[in-house]
Design an enzyme around this catalytic site. Structure first.
Site, PDB file in Angstrom:
ATOM      1  N   LYS A  53     -19.266   8.300 -25.132  1.00 50.48           N
ATOM      2  CA  LYS A  53     -18.592   9.030 -24.041  1.00 50.48           C
ATOM      3  C   LYS A  53     -19.450   9.108 -22.744  1.00 50.48           C
ATOM      4  CE  LYS A  53     -16.247  11.963 -27.184  1.00 50.48           C
ATOM      5  NZ  LYS A  53     -16.536  13.206 -28.130  1.00 50.48           N
ATOM      6  N   GLN A  97     -18.453  18.803 -28.857  1.00 52.65           N
ATOM      7  CA  GLN A  97     -18.289  17.818 -29.961  1.00 52.65           C
ATOM      8  C   GLN A  97     -18.061  18.405 -31.250  1.00 52.65           C
ATOM      9  OE1 GLN A  97     -17.789  14.443 -29.619  1.00 52.65           O
ATOM     10  NE2 GLN A  97     -17.430  14.178 -31.744  1.00 52.65           N
ATOM     11  N   ASP A 120     -10.576  18.593 -23.791  1.00 52.27           N
ATOM     12  CA  ASP A 120     -10.045  18.101 -24.986  1.00 52.27           C
ATOM     13  C   ASP A 120      -8.671  18.542 -25.245  1.00 52.27           C
ATOM     14  OD1 ASP A 120     -11.389  16.516 -26.992  1.00 52.27           O
ATOM     15  OD2 ASP A 120     -12.756  18.243 -27.204  1.00 52.27           O
TER      16      ASP A 120
HETATM   17  N1  GUN Z   1     -14.738  14.930 -32.871  1.00 52.69           N
HETATM   18  C1  GUN Z   1     -14.149  13.697 -33.255  1.00 52.69           C
HETATM   19  N2  GUN Z   1     -13.145  13.695 -32.386  1.00 52.69           N
HETATM   20  C2  GUN Z   1     -13.239  14.663 -31.465  1.00 52.69           C
HETATM   21  C3  GUN Z   1     -12.526  14.709 -30.139  1.00 52.69           C
HETATM   22  O1  GUN Z   1     -11.691  14.104 -29.813  1.00 52.69           O
HETATM   23  N3  GUN Z   1     -13.149  16.065 -29.707  1.00 52.69           N
HETATM   24  C4  GUN Z   1     -14.171  16.774 -30.075  1.00 52.69           C
HETATM   25  N4  GUN Z   1     -14.200  17.739 -29.308  1.00 52.69           N
HETATM   26  N5  GUN Z   1     -14.858  16.275 -31.287  1.00 52.69           N
HETATM   27  C5  GUN Z   1     -14.407  15.464 -31.798  1.00 52.69           C
END
Ligand code: GUN
Length: 293
Positions: A53, A97, A120
């Site tokens: 990311k 996350q 998100d």
């Molecule tokens: N963990 C795995 N995929 C995601 C996601 O799309 N967003 C978040 N915040 N955590 C994750």
């Protein structure tokens, strides 16, 4: 043989467009979008996601702020950090996350994020806005899936769509997005009766159940478009592992009109859409239009 929908290439093209939009925002409005990612603990898969990311944000010209916190971080400390970031005008998007350590209430944390910075799309306000057709933040994986569908099919009006899976992160938002596009949408799940027949009626199949290779080619209507959201690591002979989706690719690709592979389909779209949401959030917070690509 079905057309293979190349999500990796689509995501790369989207990032290239976003890099231009970020440059325009800086030139015209002196705005540089900022994305803050919070990782608590040492989960290896999460560390990989967070690194990717940050790297892709930077490549698009988005400021990447990373908070790596110890596994033992208290809920109160995390809530204070979120409150500080909510107040910080240099931060336009906040992502915590998941999964979080067990001693932290994940719902409480997600609900503390300013909904306008919730890239998100997990905050109840954004869930509600999506369900009512309002202007919220849309969860990244369903948004990426919709972009691939629209790129391949154009207008989705009137198509029969089946979403397999009813999770809050993919299945439910995907249902709402497809309904908004005037599809006739059915949500099938682990308790559905005669799931094969339901899938066989669909022009569009979105598989997001987390069961490796559940959806077989014999379930697919000839010519249908298949979006495989699953990412499952399974054991193959010799103790090796491989990544497979929720669709049995080999048999489905013989029947479908188009299909996303795993890996290289929906997966790369998730981070690209996270960056897209960050860009959209920055523009809305500053009340400027998203620059044309
Ligand atoms: N963990 C795995 N995929 C995601 C996601 O799309 N967003 C978040 N915040 N955590 C994750």
């Amino acid at each position: 043989m079905a057309k293979i929908i190349d999500g990796k290439q689509f995501a790369a093209d989207l990032r290239e467009k976003m890099a231009k939009q970020v440059t325009s925002l800086a030139d015209q409005h002196q705005i540089t979008p900022g994305l803050a990612v919070v990782l608590v603990g040492e989960d290896p898969a999460s560390q990989v996601y967070v690194r990717n990311k940050g790297k892709q944000a930077t490549e698009c010209g988005i400021n990447s702020i990373e908070h790596k916190l110890d596994e033992s971080t208290s809920e109160a400390t995390l809530l204070q950090l979120i409150s500080d970031m909510n107040q910080d005008s240099a931060i336009n998007g906040i992502l915590v996350q998941l999964p979080l350590p067990k001693h932290i209430d994940a719902d409480k944390v997600l609900n503390a994020i300013d909904p306008t910075k919730d890239v998100d799309g997990f905050h109840p306000i954004n869930v509600g806005l999506l369900a009512t057709g309002g202007k919220g933040m849309i969860p990244c994986t369903p948004l990426g899936s919709l972009m691939l569908l629209q790129d391949h099919l154009g207008d989705l009006t009137g198509l029969n769509a089946v979403v397999v899976g009813r999770s809050n992160i993919v299945g439910k938002p995907m249902f709402n997005l497809l309904l908004q596009q005037s599809c006739t949408v059915t949500v099938a799940h682990s308790r559905s009766q005669n799931i094969e027949a339901i899938v066989r009626a669909a022009d569009v199949v979105v598989a997001a159940v987390g069961v490796p290779e559940l959806v077989k080619g014999s379930w697919i209507k000839p010519g249908a478009t298949v979006i495989d959201v699953g990412i499952n690591r399974i054991e193959v002979d010799g103790g090796k592992t491989k990544l497979v989706g929720d669709v049995d690719f080999a048999s489905a690709a013989d029947v479908a009109g188009a299909i996303t592979p795993v890996p290289g389909g929906v997966g790369p779209m998730t981070i690209a859409c996270l960056l897209y949401n960050t860009l959209v959030a920055a523009c809305r917070q500053h009340q400027v239009e998203l620059p044309p690509a």
